[in-house]
Design an enzyme around this catalytic site. Structure first.
Site, PDB file in Angstrom:
ATOM      1  N   HIS A  74     -31.826   0.848  -0.867  1.00 21.94           N
ATOM      2  CA  HIS A  74     -31.516   0.420   0.501  1.00 21.94           C
ATOM      3  C   HIS A  74     -32.635   0.945   1.407  1.00 21.94           C
ATOM      4  CE1 HIS A  74     -27.472  -1.422   0.095  1.00 21.94           C
ATOM      5  NE2 HIS A  74     -27.570  -0.825  -1.096  1.00 21.94           N
ATOM      6  N   CYS A 112     -23.641  -1.149   2.644  1.00 19.36           N
ATOM      7  CA  CYS A 112     -22.488  -0.944   1.774  1.00 19.36           C
ATOM      8  C   CYS A 112     -21.319  -0.567   2.669  1.00 19.36           C
ATOM      9  CB  CYS A 112     -22.757   0.165   0.749  1.00 19.36           C
ATOM     10  SG  CYS A 112     -21.282   0.564  -0.219  1.00 19.36           S
TER      11      CYS A 112
HETATM   12  C1  LIG Z   1     -11.007  -1.246  -7.360  1.00 21.58           C
HETATM   13  C2  LIG Z   1      -9.955  -1.593  -6.326  1.00 21.58           C
HETATM   14  C3  LIG Z   1      -9.328  -2.936  -6.600  1.00 21.58           C
HETATM   15  C4  LIG Z   1      -8.872  -0.521  -6.415  1.00 21.58           C
HETATM   16  O1  LIG Z   1      -8.030  -0.612  -5.282  1.00 21.58           O
HETATM   17  P1  LIG Z   1      -6.514  -0.103  -5.363  1.00 21.58           P
HETATM   18  O2  LIG Z   1      -5.930  -0.287  -3.994  1.00 21.58           O
HETATM   19  O3  LIG Z   1      -6.470   1.255  -5.964  1.00 21.58           O
HETATM   20  O4  LIG Z   1      -5.955  -1.166  -6.402  1.00 21.58           O
HETATM   21  P2  LIG Z   1      -4.512  -1.458  -6.928  1.00 21.58           P
HETATM   22  O5  LIG Z   1      -4.626  -1.692  -8.388  1.00 21.58           O
HETATM   23  O6  LIG Z   1      -3.519  -0.434  -6.432  1.00 21.58           O
HETATM   24  O7  LIG Z   1      -4.188  -2.853  -6.213  1.00 21.58           O
HETATM   25  C5  LIG Z   1      -3.984  -2.977  -4.836  1.00 21.58           C
HETATM   26  C6  LIG Z   1      -3.891  -4.438  -4.489  1.00 21.58           C
HETATM   27  O8  LIG Z   1      -5.148  -5.087  -4.751  1.00 21.58           O
HETATM   28  C7  LIG Z   1      -4.981  -6.114  -5.739  1.00 21.58           C
HETATM   29  N1  LIG Z   1      -6.164  -6.083  -6.603  1.00 21.58           N
HETATM   30  C8  LIG Z   1      -6.547  -5.079  -7.398  1.00 21.58           C
HETATM   31  N2  LIG Z   1      -7.676  -5.410  -8.018  1.00 21.58           N
HETATM   32  C9  LIG Z   1      -8.014  -6.647  -7.589  1.00 21.58           C
HETATM   33  C10 LIG Z   1      -9.093  -7.506  -7.883  1.00 21.58           C
HETATM   34  N3  LIG Z   1     -10.066  -7.179  -8.723  1.00 21.58           N
HETATM   35  N4  LIG Z   1      -9.140  -8.711  -7.276  1.00 21.58           N
HETATM   36  C11 LIG Z   1      -8.171  -9.086  -6.416  1.00 21.58           C
HETATM   37  N5  LIG Z   1      -7.118  -8.293  -6.094  1.00 21.58           N
HETATM   38  C12 LIG Z   1      -7.048  -7.078  -6.684  1.00 21.58           C
HETATM   39  C13 LIG Z   1      -3.700  -5.750  -6.472  1.00 21.58           C
HETATM   40  O9  LIG Z   1      -3.136  -6.891  -7.067  1.00 21.58           O
HETATM   41  C14 LIG Z   1      -2.875  -5.192  -5.336  1.00 21.58           C
HETATM   42  O10 LIG Z   1      -2.396  -6.272  -4.553  1.00 21.58           O
HETATM   43  P3  LIG Z   1      -0.938  -6.192  -3.844  1.00 21.58           P
HETATM   44  O11 LIG Z   1       0.030  -5.975  -4.972  1.00 21.58           O
HETATM   45  O12 LIG Z   1      -1.000  -5.008  -2.889  1.00 21.58           O
HETATM   46  O13 LIG Z   1      -0.838  -7.514  -3.137  1.00 21.58           O
HETATM   47  C15 LIG Z   1     -10.535  -1.584  -4.895  1.00 21.58           C
HETATM   48  O14 LIG Z   1     -10.905  -0.286  -4.594  1.00 21.58           O
HETATM   49  C16 LIG Z   1     -11.728  -2.485  -4.751  1.00 21.58           C
HETATM   50  O15 LIG Z   1     -11.626  -3.689  -4.871  1.00 21.58           O
HETATM   51  N6  LIG Z   1     -12.881  -1.897  -4.471  1.00 21.58           N
HETATM   52  C17 LIG Z   1     -14.125  -2.664  -4.354  1.00 21.58           C
HETATM   53  C18 LIG Z   1     -14.973  -2.096  -3.277  1.00 21.58           C
HETATM   54  C19 LIG Z   1     -16.264  -2.856  -3.182  1.00 21.58           C
HETATM   55  O16 LIG Z   1     -16.341  -4.032  -3.500  1.00 21.58           O
HETATM   56  N7  LIG Z   1     -17.316  -2.156  -2.730  1.00 21.58           N
HETATM   57  C20 LIG Z   1     -18.614  -2.754  -2.575  1.00 21.58           C
HETATM   58  C21 LIG Z   1     -19.281  -3.031  -3.872  1.00 21.58           C
HETATM   59  S1  LIG Z   1     -20.064  -1.632  -4.622  1.00 21.58           S
HETATM   60  C22 LIG Z   1     -21.574  -1.536  -3.795  1.00 21.58           C
HETATM   61  O17 LIG Z   1     -21.806  -2.257  -2.859  1.00 21.58           O
HETATM   62  C23 LIG Z   1     -22.626  -0.613  -4.319  1.00 21.58           C
HETATM   63  C24 LIG Z   1     -23.726  -1.342  -5.095  1.00 21.58           C
HETATM   64  C25 LIG Z   1     -23.155  -1.988  -6.358  1.00 21.58           C
HETATM   65  O18 LIG Z   1     -24.305  -2.380  -4.328  1.00 21.58           O
HETATM   66  C26 LIG Z   1     -24.843  -0.363  -5.507  1.00 21.58           C
HETATM   67  C27 LIG Z   1     -25.278   0.582  -4.386  1.00 21.58           C
HETATM   68  O19 LIG Z   1     -25.924   0.138  -3.435  1.00 21.58           O
HETATM   69  O20 LIG Z   1     -24.908   1.728  -4.488  1.00 21.58           O
END
Ligand SMILES: CC(C)(COP(=O)([O-])OP(=O)([O-])OC[C@H]1O[C@@H](n2cnc3c(N)ncnc32)[C@H](O)[C@@H]1OP(=O)([O-])[O-])[C@@H](O)C(=O)NCCC(=O)NCCSC(=O)C[C@@](C)(O)CC(=O)[O-]
Length: 364
Positions: free
Chosen positions: A264, A295
């Site tokens: 970044h 991010c």
């Molecule tokens: C990992 C979780 C899901 C845990 O999140 P959580 O809240 O612990 O998950 P959960 O299992 O308790 O589920 C909560 C709700 O989310 C739903 N759910 C659960 N999983 C999914 C899914 N896959 N797709 C769609 N829905 C999903 C699940 O069904 C439930 O729905 P509800 O029953 O409340 O209606 C959450 O923390 C998350 O999605 N995090 C992603 C964050 C993210 O995208 N960050 C940015 C990307 S990383 C980045 O940018 C860094 C990178 C890669 O570029 C490199 C760098 O620069 O460092």
């Protein structure tokens, strides 16, 4: 979207080692036996365009699907070979990526181009697999292409528990457990798996990072079956000295051809850090057209180093891209998307090329 580091959560013992002990397909990838796809030309640099994902996930509003599709299509036509197209993450956590299924269904699938999508857990993978089976079973709308929307996922974890908790609500060990199962299933379904390690230099929540932790987490991702691990300076705080020191530890222990640099540009060090990575033997760099992004879980971090700036920095050097990428076309895309999003174009090269074009127009 609530992110609390103090949420009481079930601690799960890190099972990767026992998993490796019982699983022959993972065992096959252990220690130094990482498989190499093919011998690469040592001067060829692969660029992974992350703008449509890392860039757009950080926009304040949700970018319409047609804009995302056009961005991906333009990048493919300009010669980008790997374009990260979106995420199958929870829409409650990152609403900007909610339309990824629609985007990857509608975008052009150019032969030879990979369109990885981010997957955080088994639910994300299952959603993707469902889409893949639906789109290969019948054609979608007017599209009759038999090329599936994607053949690759990207999984992600971090070098610190604090960042992992903020980003995915689990510790690093827990995320590795989840991701080992995701990787195994994805590979069984014929998908390539790329891994990310975030906060390889500094963590916004816990400060300076121990590079040995970066090395160990990267090793685990390779051993579970990632073909490559991208090292993310998420905060953009790194400079050539710290990036070089981190790479001494990580690339000193792991095959450098399996590592990528993801910088970044918060402190304007993106290009310098990318060149440091090339000098250390890394040949894959992530970047974002127009320097889009940031991010959502790294407050204050700006976008990725701009694709235009990386392309310009290796012009007339020993390095070249896999396929010729049209710098002018990429710069035009940087302007197009910046104007669409009403944001400043963060690429210095993009700005310089436009200024030159305008001067030339005035002179003619
Ligand atoms: C990992 C979780 C899901 C845990 O999140 P959580 O809240 O612990 O998950 P959960 O299992 O308790 O589920 C909560 C709700 O989310 C739903 N759910 C659960 N999983 C999914 C899914 N896959 N797709 C769609 N829905 C999903 C699940 O069904 C439930 O729905 P509800 O029953 O409340 O209606 C959450 O923390 C998350 O999605 N995090 C992603 C964050 C993210 O995208 N960050 C940015 C990307 S990383 C980045 O940018 C860094 C990178 C890669 O570029 C490199 C760098 O620069 O460092």
């Amino acid at each position: 979207m609530s992110v609390s580091l103090s949420v009481a959560r079930k601690r799960i013992p890190h099972p990767l080692r026992s998993c490796l002990a019982t699983n022959p397909s993972l065992r096959a990838c252990t220690s130094r036996t990482y498989r190499t796809e093919s011998k690469r030309d040592p001067n060829v640099v692969r660029i992974v365009e992350v703008g449509p994902r890392d860039g757009l996930q950080n926009e304040k509003g949700v970018v319409p699907a047609e804009v995302k599709v056009e961005l991906i299509n333009r990048l493919g036509r300009a010669g980008m070979r790997i374009i990260e197209a979106g995420s199958f993450v929870s829409p409650k956590w990152v609403p900007q990526m909610a339309g990824t299924a629609e985007v990857i269904t509608r975008m052009e699938k150019l032969p030879g181009v990979h369109y990885p999508v981010l997957v955080p857990n088994m639910k994300g993978l299952e959603n993707l697999l469902e889409l893949l089976s639906a789109t290969t079973a019948h054609s979608v709308g007017s599209l009759t292409s038999t090329i599936p929307p994607t053949d690759e996922i990207a999984i992600f974890t971090a070098a610190t528990d604090a960042f992992s908790l903020a980003n995915t609500n689990c510790t690093v060990a827990e995320s590795l457990t989840r991701l080992a199962a995701v990787t195994q299933k994805a590979r069984e379904k014929g998908l390539r798996v790329r891994g990310y390690v975030s906060v390889v230099i500094t963590c916004p929540y816990s400060g300076k990072v121990d590079y040995r932790r970066v090395r160990d987490v990267s090793r685990e991702l390779l051993e579970m079956g990632c073909y490559e691990v991208s090292l993310g300076d998420t905060t953009g705080v790194g400079n050539p000295a710290s990036v070089g020191a981190m790479l001494d530890v990580v690339a000193g222990a792991l095959p450098v051809e399996r590592l990528a640099g993801h910088f970044h540009d918060t402190y304007g060090m993106g290009v310098a850090n990318a060149l440091t990575a090339l000098e250390a033997g890394i040949r894959t760099l992530d970047s974002s057209v127009g320097g889009l992004g940031g991010c959502p879980y790294s407050p204050g971090a700006t976008g990725n180093v701009a694709t235009e700036d990386i392309l310009y920095s290796i012009q007339d050097s020993k390095y070249r891209t896999e396929k010729s990428v049209d710098l002018e076309a990429i710069a035009d895309i940087g302007w197009w998307i910046s104007e669409k999003l009403n944001r400043q174009n963060a690429s210095r090269v993009g700005r310089a090329l436009r200024a030159r074009k305008e001067r030339q127009k005035k002179q003619s």
